[in-house]
Motif scaffolding. Structure first.
Motif, short mmCIF file in Angstrom:
data_model
loop_
_atom_site.label_atom_id
_atom_site.label_comp_id
_atom_site.label_asym_id
_atom_site.label_seq_id
_atom_site.Cartn_x
_atom_site.Cartn_y
_atom_site.Cartn_z
N VAL A 149 5.11 -9.35 0.66
CA VAL A 149 4.75 -8.03 1.19
C VAL A 149 4.60 -8.14 2.70
O VAL A 149 3.80 -8.92 3.21
CB VAL A 149 3.43 -7.53 0.57
N ASP A 150 5.39 -7.35 3.42
CA ASP A 150 5.30 -7.37 4.88
C ASP A 150 4.40 -6.28 5.43
O ASP A 150 3.79 -6.44 6.49
CB ASP A 150 6.70 -7.25 5.50
N SER A 151 4.33 -5.15 4.71
CA SER A 151 3.44 -4.08 5.15
C SER A 151 3.03 -3.24 3.96
O SER A 151 3.72 -3.21 2.94
CB SER A 151 4.11 -3.20 6.22
N PRO A 165 -0.71 -7.43 3.92
CA PRO A 165 0.53 -8.06 4.41
C PRO A 165 0.46 -9.57 4.25
O PRO A 165 -0.59 -10.18 4.49
CB PRO A 165 0.56 -7.65 5.89
N GLY A 166 1.57 -10.16 3.83
CA GLY A 166 1.60 -11.60 3.61
C GLY A 166 1.42 -11.99 2.16
O GLY A 166 1.70 -13.14 1.78
N ILE A 183 9.76 -6.42 -8.68
CA ILE A 183 8.59 -5.54 -8.56
C ILE A 183 9.03 -4.09 -8.68
O ILE A 183 8.43 -3.29 -9.42
CB ILE A 183 7.87 -5.76 -7.21
N GLN A 184 10.10 -3.74 -7.96
CA GLN A 184 10.59 -2.36 -7.97
C GLN A 184 11.03 -1.95 -9.37
O GLN A 184 10.79 -0.81 -9.79
CB GLN A 184 11.75 -2.23 -6.99
N ARG A 185 11.65 -2.86 -10.11
CA ARG A 185 12.15 -2.53 -11.45
C ARG A 185 11.01 -2.18 -12.39
O ARG A 185 11.15 -1.30 -13.26
CB ARG A 185 12.94 -3.72 -12.01
N VAL A 186 9.86 -2.86 -12.24
CA VAL A 186 8.71 -2.57 -13.09
C VAL A 186 8.00 -1.31 -12.62
O VAL A 186 7.66 -0.43 -13.41
CB VAL A 186 7.73 -3.76 -13.11
N VAL A 187 7.81 -1.21 -11.32
CA VAL A 187 7.00 -0.13 -10.76
C VAL A 187 7.65 1.23 -10.93
O VAL A 187 6.98 2.23 -11.24
CB VAL A 187 6.71 -0.40 -9.27
N THR A 188 8.97 1.32 -10.76
CA THR A 188 9.64 2.62 -10.78
C THR A 188 9.47 3.36 -12.10
O THR A 188 9.50 4.59 -12.14
CB THR A 188 11.14 2.48 -10.48
N ARG A 233 6.18 -2.65 1.31
CA ARG A 233 7.42 -2.71 2.09
C ARG A 233 7.73 -4.16 2.44
O ARG A 233 6.82 -4.98 2.62
CB ARG A 233 7.30 -1.87 3.36
N GLN A 234 9.03 -4.43 2.52
CA GLN A 234 9.47 -5.78 2.86
C GLN A 234 10.52 -5.72 3.96
O GLN A 234 11.44 -4.90 3.90
CB GLN A 234 10.06 -6.48 1.63
#
Length: 378
Positions: A149-151, A165-166, A183-188, A233-234
């Motif tokens: 995770v960048d932000s 972040p981090g 992560i996106q596949r689960v979260v969406t 966000r990454q």
């Protein structure tokens, strides 16, 4: 000239990719029915890709008419004794058959053989998806990005859960995370559902609970869709990206996992509709599939085959729904017959087929309405 250009774009940009994808999926679905029917000794009267008037066809040595029909929105296998493409029995025809002809009809077979023939179509769809996914993973491998995770978006679900972040995401609901895309596949598909997320922070394991919020997003083609979002966000760096190659056996294993993911995601979405977490306006019909096929085709053959695999799983699942006229409805009738030792009364079956036909048409109309609204809105 502009009109000809527009027609050419419509045909080659949308219609051809759509027919390519749909024909593959339909052919293998019906091939599943066909092969198991032949294995069970059922006489197959016709194998059609498409509905309506025949365009071209031939008869094989066992009397099956193989044909391509005018309306390319599906297909069917018609057995001896069928009244129509949905395998509704023609009882008058069956009654007039000779003993030899009746022995080769679908309805003379044991309930277990009939169930096997019916289930073979959806199973063939799942096998096709596994084969396509396995081939793609075997040829191209799989690309991952470190789930760092960048932000964190302000006032988002992630911010409320305590992400920083981090953080490197390790697992979601006990499922190991290998890539940010995981992560996106689960979260969406988990809007409104609390997720137990483990992250690695400064060398320590931290457990968080986050509930994705339903938001409207626009994909790279400009299609709007409502999905669950956390607000992570990454900023991808070159050293965060790596590709894993698979041998044939590993590729098949990944194909099985990917097929199961599509099954689980579809099931989660349908369940979310009934639970009020998901919007039914995301259901699409032939128009949206054609549009999406054309868009995906611009990314190359691999992307189009990936779409065919996803669509194959979806069609397999839809056909397993316990609605008369669909494979799942037939299996429901056979389950009753197996449990009670006798088939449902003919009047009950006929009534069920009428209800099933009405439900299928209602679903088609609803999906087409969504397609038109989507196009107008876009």
């Amino acid at each position: 000239m502009a009109i000809l250009t527009d027609i050419g774009t419509l045909v080659w940009g949308y219609l051809v990719p759509f027919l390519f994808v749909l024909t593959i999926v339909v052919f293998f679905h019906e091939l599943g029915h066909f092969l198991v029917a032949r294995w069970c000794g059922v006489k197959v009267a016709a194998f059609s890709v498409g509905f309506g008037r025949e365009l071209v066809g031939f008869d094989d040595r066992q009397g099956t008419r193989w044909k391509i029909s005018m309306i390319p929105l599906g297909g069917y296998v018609k057995f001896a004794g069928d009244d129509n493409a949905a395998s509704v029995p023609d009882r008058e025809t069956i009654a007039q058959m000779s003993e030899e002809e009746r022995a080769g009809s679908f309805y003379a077979k044991s309930v277990w053989r009939r169930a096997a023939v019916v289930a073979a179509g959806p199973i063939a769809n799942f096998i096709l998806a596994i084969v396509i996914f396995a081939a793609l993973f075997g040829l191209y491998g799989r690309t991952y990005t470190v789930p760092r995770v960048d932000s964190v978006q302000a006032e988002s679900a992630a911010a409320e859960a305590g992400f920083m972040p981090g953080d490197v995401v390790v697992s979601v609901d006990g499922e190991a995370i290998r890539s940010f895309a995981d992560i996106q596949r689960v979260v969406t598909v988990s809007a409104g559902v609390p997720l137990n997320i483990s992250v690695e922070r400064d060398g320590k394991r931290v457990d968080l609970v986050a509930t994705p919020k339903l938001r409207e997003m626009t994909d790279q083609f400009g299609n709007a869709q409502k999905v669950g979002l956390l607000g992570l966000r990454q900023n991808t760096r070159p050293d965060d990206v790596y590709t894993v190659a698979y041998n044939p056996l590993e590729a098949v294993g990944e194909g099985v996992k990917e097929t199961w993911y599509v099954v689980a995601r579809t099931g989660s979405y349908i369940g979310g509709i009934f639970a009020g977490r998901e919007s039914a306006d995301q259901l699409g019909g032939p128009i949206r599939v054609a549009q999406f096929s054309g868009q995906v085709a611009t990314l190359g053959l691999a992307a189009l085959l990936n779409l065919a695999a996803v669509l194959s799983v979806s069609i397999g699942l839809i056909n397993l729904m316990p609605i008369p006229m669909l494979d799942g409805g037939h299996l429901l009738f056979y389950a009753y017959e197996a449990a009670f030792g006798r088939p449902l009364p003919e009047k009950v079956q006929d009534f069920g087929f009428r209800i099933g036909l009405a439900l299928v048409f209602m679903l088609m109309i609803f999906a087409t309405f969504n397609d038109v609204k989507h196009l107008v809105g876009g």
